[in-house]
Scaffold this motif. Structure first.
Motif, PDB file in Angstrom:
ATOM      1  N   LYS A   9      85.798  21.942 -35.295  1.00 47.91           N
ATOM      2  CA  LYS A   9      85.621  22.273 -33.879  1.00 47.91           C
ATOM      3  C   LYS A   9      84.134  22.433 -33.551  1.00 47.91           C
ATOM      4  CE  LYS A   9      86.752  23.857 -29.741  1.00 47.91           C
ATOM      5  NZ  LYS A   9      86.258  22.980 -28.712  1.00 47.91           N
ATOM      6  N   LYS A  10      83.397  23.127 -34.436  1.00 51.17           N
ATOM      7  CA  LYS A  10      81.956  23.287 -34.229  1.00 51.17           C
ATOM      8  C   LYS A  10      81.257  21.931 -34.227  1.00 51.17           C
ATOM      9  CE  LYS A  10      81.320  27.930 -36.128  1.00 51.17           C
ATOM     10  NZ  LYS A  10      80.717  28.717 -37.224  1.00 51.17           N
ATOM     11  N   ALA A  11      81.681  21.053 -35.120  1.00 48.31           N
ATOM     12  CA  ALA A  11      81.087  19.716 -35.201  1.00 48.31           C
ATOM     13  C   ALA A  11      81.360  18.935 -33.916  1.00 48.31           C
ATOM     14  CB  ALA A  11      81.638  18.964 -36.409  1.00 48.31           C
ATOM     15  N   GLU A  12      82.569  19.012 -33.417  1.00 47.00           N
ATOM     16  CA  GLU A  12      82.913  18.302 -32.178  1.00 47.00           C
ATOM     17  C   GLU A  12      82.118  18.849 -30.997  1.00 47.00           C
ATOM     18  OE1 GLU A  12      87.150  18.854 -32.217  1.00 47.00           O
ATOM     19  OE2 GLU A  12      87.481  17.046 -33.424  1.00 47.00           O
ATOM     20  N   ASP A  13      81.951  20.178 -30.956  1.00 47.28           N
ATOM     21  CA  ASP A  13      81.163  20.792 -29.884  1.00 47.28           C
ATOM     22  C   ASP A  13      79.700  20.354 -29.965  1.00 47.28           C
ATOM     23  OD1 ASP A  13      83.451  22.078 -29.001  1.00 47.28           O
ATOM     24  OD2 ASP A  13      82.928  24.025 -29.889  1.00 47.28           O
ATOM     25  N   ALA A  14      79.165  20.295 -31.183  1.00 46.91           N
ATOM     26  CA  ALA A  14      77.774  19.865 -31.370  1.00 46.91           C
ATOM     27  C   ALA A  14      77.600  18.414 -30.942  1.00 46.91           C
ATOM     28  CB  ALA A  14      77.349  20.053 -32.824  1.00 46.91           C
TER      29      ALA A  14
END
Length: 113
Positions: A96-101
């Motif tokens: 999720k953090k990767a997708e947000d980044a």
């Protein structure tokens, strides 16, 4: 403690670069305000020199943007590669953090265009 995964490192890289871009925009606004204030001021014997220095600093800040954007594009590509690879063993929170980044990086790139 286990070392961070490649996904976490790539995510951190994109996040850091997006923050860097944001800080350069804030610096640009501050420099423009200082230049306006200097242009409006009266009676300063060093006004011309100071104004020239501030304009030079403004130009240097503007010159940083293409490099930072290129680095963001490269970091987003690497992160997408990590996310799509078979080795993306990250948990749901890391993904999720990767997708947000990635979304934040692409937003910066789109604004630049």
């Amino acid at each position: 403690m286990a070392p961070p995964s490649k996904l976490a490192v790539a995510t951190g890289s994109v996040t850091r670069l997006v923050k860097e871009e944001t800080s350069y925009h804030k610096e640009l606004v501050q420099q423009e305000e200082r230049i306006k204030k200097l242009e409006a001021s009266e009676g300063d014997e060093n006004k011309e020199y100071t104004l020239r220095q501030e304009k030079q600093a403004l130009q240097e800040t503007q010159n940083v943007f293409p490099t930072v954007r290129t680095r963001i594009e490269q970091a987003v590509e690497r992160l997408e590669g990590e996310l799509n690879s078979k080795d993306a063993d990250g948990n749901a929170e890391e993904i999720k953090k990767a997708e947000d980044a990635i979304a934040a990086g692409k937003k910066v790139i789109a604004e630049a265009s």
